[in-house]
Design a protein around this motif. Structure first.
Motif, mmCIF file in Angstrom:
data_model
loop_
_atom_site.group_PDB
_atom_site.id
_atom_site.type_symbol
_atom_site.label_atom_id
_atom_site.label_comp_id
_atom_site.label_asym_id
_atom_site.label_seq_id
_atom_site.Cartn_x
_atom_site.Cartn_y
_atom_site.Cartn_z
ATOM 1 N N CYS A 182 -8.750 -11.737 -15.504
ATOM 2 C CA CYS A 182 -8.352 -11.541 -13.866
ATOM 3 C C CYS A 182 -9.203 -12.263 -12.919
ATOM 4 O O CYS A 182 -9.160 -12.453 -12.263
ATOM 5 C CB CYS A 182 -8.074 -9.418 -14.101
ATOM 6 N N GLN B 1 0.694 -1.112 0.189
ATOM 7 C CA GLN B 1 0.118 -0.232 -0.101
ATOM 8 C C GLN B 1 0.866 1.201 -0.081
ATOM 9 O O GLN B 1 0.214 2.692 -0.399
ATOM 10 C CB GLN B 1 -0.459 -0.041 1.311
ATOM 11 N N TYR C 120 -0.086 -3.161 -6.188
ATOM 12 C CA TYR C 120 0.470 -3.436 -6.943
ATOM 13 C C TYR C 120 1.375 -4.517 -8.062
ATOM 14 O O TYR C 120 1.915 -4.485 -6.834
ATOM 15 C CB TYR C 120 0.996 -2.048 -7.882
ATOM 16 N N ASP D 279 -7.414 -8.665 -8.355
ATOM 17 C CA ASP D 279 -8.282 -8.031 -8.321
ATOM 18 C C ASP D 279 -7.214 -6.960 -9.466
ATOM 19 O O ASP D 279 -6.191 -6.538 -9.578
ATOM 20 C CB ASP D 279 -8.060 -7.251 -7.442
ATOM 21 N N LYS D 280 -8.484 -7.164 -10.655
ATOM 22 C CA LYS D 280 -7.589 -5.529 -11.592
ATOM 23 C C LYS D 280 -7.370 -4.444 -11.079
ATOM 24 O O LYS D 280 -6.035 -4.040 -11.825
ATOM 25 C CB LYS D 280 -8.887 -5.722 -12.211
ATOM 26 N N SER D 281 -7.711 -3.758 -9.699
ATOM 27 C CA SER D 281 -6.729 -2.904 -9.368
ATOM 28 C C SER D 281 -5.056 -3.231 -9.606
ATOM 29 O O SER D 281 -4.333 -1.798 -9.137
ATOM 30 C CB SER D 281 -7.789 -2.535 -7.829
ATOM 31 N N ASN E 99 -10.149 -8.325 -18.477
ATOM 32 C CA ASN E 99 -11.709 -8.808 -17.458
ATOM 33 C C ASN E 99 -11.918 -10.230 -17.147
ATOM 34 O O ASN E 99 -11.377 -10.713 -15.929
ATOM 35 C CB ASN E 99 -12.565 -7.963 -17.369
#
Length: 499
Positions: free
Chosen positions: A195, A89, A154, A201-203, A192
């Motif tokens: 994932c 984070q 990420y 999680d696509k984020s 999409n």
């Protein structure tokens, strides 16, 4: 005079190139860093080493630069593909990077096929599931290091992490992201469907940008550490092979790259996003906007020659080793070598296969073995060209870079085995030059990468195939192609005896 910098983040070292508006390399600095191999099949690196060595290289470059750092307008990148860098984070590193040549993920590759059929995977990602790719690594972390997986904010690719440390901005470019197995290559977007199927999680996927896209400027802290001007522009950059293609002028149909380093690559320009190779070769987004490339890989190209030198000719340099090889006849007096020292990628995605010398005779000399190795590496690369031609691609101009571009005998051998014109360039920087060109184009020096190539890339010699040699090599290539199937079962049975 204005300048740009290309940063090539390789597997063993980072190379920094300073180039002026004429395309002249004014300064080149390389800084090595180690691999971390905890056990057989594992290959990792500490991303902090990339940052440290890049900072050192840039500081040294600026110190030696005779002009004003403000004249250095832009920086771009080339980077080793597929590596997995995980941050939390606060963008802190969660573990060492797992590299492209790490093979621990065989089980995860099979799981990908079990969840997504091979046909569906090829439809979306244009590539098969191989241990080197990024998605299998993510799934391995998910299974074996769940506590780390749950902290991921990420995932990044190696050069993207390095660029983040220079700018504070997180992105990935299409050419590098195409090697993750999470991108819809045709639609140029994170998939999409992929994932969702793997509960990712696509984020955690970075925003996607073009390779020449402006990201921002270097941070004040990085400017202070290196001596670079604080407003130096930074551009996204691309995957090493995409940048190698740019830096070699592989920017139009018919042009193909032959890159021989530790591994070997045959890369061919592709305008269409719809050509189907059934997963026999890789199919990625190019660093040039709205273009693609197809690519075959020989895992142990230059590595085969390095291995032979280390084991059998330790006290000779490479020039001595290759001297007089041109006097050995085609076919190395009946000796064939298959370069499967660490398995193979194209056309045999096989981690168990191993190398062979076929036809050894007590009359053979060391030079016969060296000739056979050069021919075997080139035959392996020719497997990719054979696939391209079988699928209707025109291969008429091949540009060599890396170790395979430095020896006259080997260059003529490539022309004869590939049955194609070989065009040697004045500069063999490849990926580093591609990064430089992306920075030059991003800075607005040129209206297109093709226009940039006209200035930055200079052909100096052409090797034409010799008809008589082409025919001999065609016969030998037919024999070479039989060795894999004839030795596959034997190598499977020998696997348990390896360390």
């Amino acid at each position: 005079m204005k300048y740009v910098i290309g940063i090539d983040l390789g597997t063993s070292a980072v190379k920094v190139l300073l180039t002026n508006q004429k395309g002249e390399v004014c300064k080149e600095i390389s800084k090595p860093y180690p691999l971390i191999q905890l056990k057989s099949g594992y290959s990792e690196q500490d991303p902090e080493e990339w940052v440290k060595k890049t900072t050192e290289a840039l500081s040294e470059l600026v110190q030696q630069f005779e002009g004003n750092p403000k004249e250095i307008e832009g920086i771009s990148f080339s980077g080793q593909m597929h590596g997995l860098v995980l941050v939390g984070q606060d963008n802190e590193l969660l573990r060492h990077a797992i590299l492209w040549n790490d093979t621990r993920t065989t089980k995860q590759c099979q799981e990908i096929y079990d969840i997504v059929s091979k046909e569906k995977l090829l439809e979306i990602t244009k590539n098969p599931a191989l241990e080197g790719f990024t998605l299998p690594k993510l799934l391995w972390v998910k299974e074996h290091e769940r506590n780390i997986f749950e902290k991921i904010a990420y995932f990044m690719l190696p050069k993207d992490y390095l660029r983040y440390r220079l700018t504070g901005k997180i992105h990935s470019d299409y050419s590098d992201a195409a090697g993750t197995l999470l991108v819809d290559v045709s639609k140029k977007m994170w998939s999409n469907e992929m994932c969702e199927l793997f509960a990712i999680d696509k984020s955690i996927c970075p925003p996607l940008v073009e390779s020449h896209e402006y990201i921002g400027t270097i941070t004040p802290e990085f400017a202070n550490e290196t001596g670079l001007f604080e407003l130096t522009k930074v551009f996204a950059g691309g995957a090493d092979n995409a940048c190698g293609a740019i830096g070699s002028g592989i920017l139009s149909e018919g042009k193909t790259l032959c890159s021989i380093g530790t591994s070997g690559v045959i890369l061919s320009y592709e305008e269409s996003k719809n050509r189907n190779f059934d997963g026999k070769v890789h199919y990625f987004n190019h660093g040039k906007e709205d273009a693609y490339y197809t690519m075959g890989v020989t895992l142990a190209a230059g590595h085969s020659l390095e291995w032979f030198k280390r084991v059998f000719a330790e006290n000779e340099d490479f020039d001595e080793l290759l001297d007089s090889v041109d006097r050995i006849p085609i076919g190395a007096n009946g000796l064939i070598f298959t370069p499967y020292l660490v398995g193979e990628r194209t056309p045999h995605a096989d981690s168990s296969i191993r190398a062979s010398f076929i036809g050894m005779d007590s009359a053979h000399t060391k030079k016969d073995f060296v000739r056979a190795i050069l021919e075997g590496i080139t035959f392996s690369l020719n497997e990719s060209i054979h696939i391209f031609r079988e699928n209707g691609k025109e291969i008429d101009t091949i540009v060599p870079i890396g170790g395979g571009s430095k020896n006259e005998t080997w260059l003529q051998m490539q022309a004869d085995i590939f049955d194609s014109k070989i065009v040697k360039l004045s500069s063999e920087q490849g990926p580093g030059m591609g990064a430089v060109m992306l920075a030059a184009y991003g800075c607005g020096w040129f209206e297109s990468l093709n226009q940039c190539a006209d200035v930055f890339i200079e052909p100096i010699k052409i090797y034409q195939p010799v008809k008589e040699n082409v025919e001999k090599y065609k016969a030998l290539f037919t024999i070479y192609r039989q060795v894999y199937s004839q030795t596959k079962i034997l190598n499977e049975e020998l696997k348990s005896f390896r360390k």
